[in-house]
Design a protein around this motif. Structure first.
Motif, PDB file in Angstrom:
ATOM      1  N   TRP A 147       0.820  -1.205   0.000  1.00 40.94           N
ATOM      2  CA  TRP A 147       0.000   0.000   0.000  1.00 40.94           C
ATOM      3  C   TRP A 147       0.857   1.260   0.000  1.00 40.94           C
ATOM      4  O   TRP A 147       0.384   2.330  -0.332  1.00 40.94           O
ATOM      5  CB  TRP A 147      -0.938   0.013   1.200  1.00 40.94           C
ATOM      6  CG  TRP A 147      -2.022  -1.012   1.125  1.00 40.94           C
ATOM      7  CD1 TRP A 147      -2.663  -1.451   0.007  1.00 40.94           C
ATOM      8  CD2 TRP A 147      -2.599  -1.730   2.204  1.00 40.94           C
ATOM      9  NE1 TRP A 147      -3.590  -2.397   0.330  1.00 40.94           N
ATOM     10  CE2 TRP A 147      -3.586  -2.590   1.679  1.00 40.94           C
ATOM     11  CE3 TRP A 147      -2.384  -1.737   3.580  1.00 40.94           C
ATOM     12  CZ2 TRP A 147      -4.348  -3.427   2.465  1.00 40.94           C
ATOM     13  CZ3 TRP A 147      -3.148  -2.575   4.367  1.00 40.94           C
ATOM     14  CH2 TRP A 147      -4.123  -3.416   3.810  1.00 40.94           C
ATOM     15  N   MET A 148       2.113   1.133   0.425  1.00 46.64           N
ATOM     16  CA  MET A 148       3.052   2.249   0.421  1.00 46.64           C
ATOM     17  C   MET A 148       4.463   1.692   0.413  1.00 46.64           C
ATOM     18  O   MET A 148       4.662   0.514   0.665  1.00 46.64           O
ATOM     19  CB  MET A 148       2.816   3.191   1.612  1.00 46.64           C
ATOM     20  CG  MET A 148       2.905   2.556   2.978  1.00 46.64           C
ATOM     21  SD  MET A 148       2.588   3.671   4.379  1.00 46.64           S
ATOM     22  CE  MET A 148       1.017   4.364   4.006  1.00 46.64           C
ATOM     23  N   ASN A 149       5.427   2.568   0.127  1.00 47.03           N
ATOM     24  CA  ASN A 149       6.820   2.122   0.141  1.00 47.03           C
ATOM     25  C   ASN A 149       7.455   2.454   1.493  1.00 47.03           C
ATOM     26  O   ASN A 149       6.805   3.038   2.364  1.00 47.03           O
ATOM     27  CB  ASN A 149       7.605   2.725  -1.036  1.00 47.03           C
ATOM     28  CG  ASN A 149       7.635   4.234  -0.992  1.00 47.03           C
ATOM     29  OD1 ASN A 149       7.652   4.847   0.074  1.00 47.03           O
ATOM     30  ND2 ASN A 149       7.642   4.846  -2.163  1.00 47.03           N
ATOM     31  N   ASP A 150       8.717   2.101   1.654  1.00 43.09           N
ATOM     32  CA  ASP A 150       9.399   2.302   2.940  1.00 43.09           C
ATOM     33  C   ASP A 150       9.502   3.775   3.311  1.00 43.09           C
ATOM     34  O   ASP A 150       9.384   4.131   4.484  1.00 43.09           O
ATOM     35  CB  ASP A 150      10.802   1.687   2.904  1.00 43.09           C
ATOM     36  CG  ASP A 150      10.783   0.184   3.129  1.00 43.09           C
ATOM     37  OD1 ASP A 150       9.990  -0.272   3.970  1.00 43.09           O
ATOM     38  OD2 ASP A 150      11.568  -0.519   2.474  1.00 43.09           O
ATOM     39  N   ASP A 151       9.740   4.629   2.325  1.00 41.39           N
ATOM     40  CA  ASP A 151       9.841   6.066   2.617  1.00 41.39           C
ATOM     41  C   ASP A 151       8.522   6.630   3.119  1.00 41.39           C
ATOM     42  O   ASP A 151       8.486   7.392   4.090  1.00 41.39           O
ATOM     43  CB  ASP A 151      10.297   6.830   1.374  1.00 41.39           C
ATOM     44  CG  ASP A 151      11.721   6.488   0.981  1.00 41.39           C
ATOM     45  OD1 ASP A 151      12.497   6.063   1.872  1.00 41.39           O
ATOM     46  OD2 ASP A 151      12.047   6.633  -0.206  1.00 41.39           O
ATOM     47  N   GLU A 152       7.427   6.250   2.467  1.00 42.77           N
ATOM     48  CA  GLU A 152       6.112   6.716   2.904  1.00 42.77           C
ATOM     49  C   GLU A 152       5.790   6.175   4.303  1.00 42.77           C
ATOM     50  O   GLU A 152       5.239   6.894   5.135  1.00 42.77           O
ATOM     51  CB  GLU A 152       5.039   6.277   1.914  1.00 42.77           C
ATOM     52  CG  GLU A 152       5.136   6.951   0.566  1.00 42.77           C
ATOM     53  CD  GLU A 152       4.220   6.319  -0.467  1.00 42.77           C
ATOM     54  OE1 GLU A 152       3.660   7.082  -1.272  1.00 42.77           O
ATOM     55  OE2 GLU A 152       4.076   5.075  -0.471  1.00 42.77           O
TER      56      GLU A 152
END
Length: 189
Positions: free
Chosen positions: A38-43
């Motif tokens: 649903w999102m990447n590590d940064d988000e």
């Protein structure tokens, strides 16, 4: 089907994250970033920093925001419900068991084992974030930010929320500078 996935993701992290928010953060990250994407590590790092800056239980705040982002208002309610129900049920069960067997040595050993496990999980999560920051900022800048944050909190007594807010501002300004330089390069091409 999305609401079912939201419930499963936060129920699993809620039921396996014994020991509070710090032990559940890596589990939430695994579900949100790796399993459902649903999102990447940064988000996720941005959501984690924001949740740390706000008062209240971190797992519930993250569940509410991520649930809202993925599934709207119903997703938010679903994620919060899935996060809270296992905690409440397990607290009732464990408190009943602990009070019934509080004099047994295995209960004391089990209680003492929670802290090292949570510490290892937080250490792994911290190392992953340091590696990600190395990719975007570089080792020297990342190390300077870690040292400055540590000194601000330990020597000068700055509240962690203030440090997180400053780091968010630095990260967002660095990201916007990077995007503007990329846009200028694209315009030249």
């Amino acid at each position: 089907m999305k609401q079912v996935h939201i419930f499963i993701a936060f129920f699993r992290s809620g039921i396996l994250g014994f020991g509070g928010g710090p032990s559940a953060i890596p589990l939430v990250q695994h579900e949100v970033v790796r399993v459902y994407k649903w999102m990447n590590d940064d988000e996720f790092g941005d959501v984690l920093a924001l949740a740390n800056a706000l008062p209240g239980p971190i797992n519930t705040k993250m569940a509410g925001y991520i649930g809202w982002r993925v599934g709207g208002f119903m997703g938010m309610l679903n994620a919060i419900f899935a996060t809270v129900v296992p905690t409440v049920a397990l607290m009732i069960l464990f408190l009943a068991l602990l009070s019934a067997y509080k004099d047994k040595p295995w209960v004391a050993g089990m209680s003492q084992a929670v802290l090292p496990v949570a510490g290892v999980l937080m250490g792994i999560l911290t190392w992953e974030f340091i590696q990600k920051s190395n990719q975007s900022l570089g080792w020297i800048y990342s190390l300077l930010l870690v040292i400055a944050s540590f000194l601000a909190m330990q020597l000068f007594g700055v509240h962690p929320a203030i440090v997180i807010a400053v780091l968010l501002i630095v990260a967002l300004s660095a990201r916007s500078k990077k995007k503007s330089s990329v846009n200028k390069q694209e315009e030249r091409s």
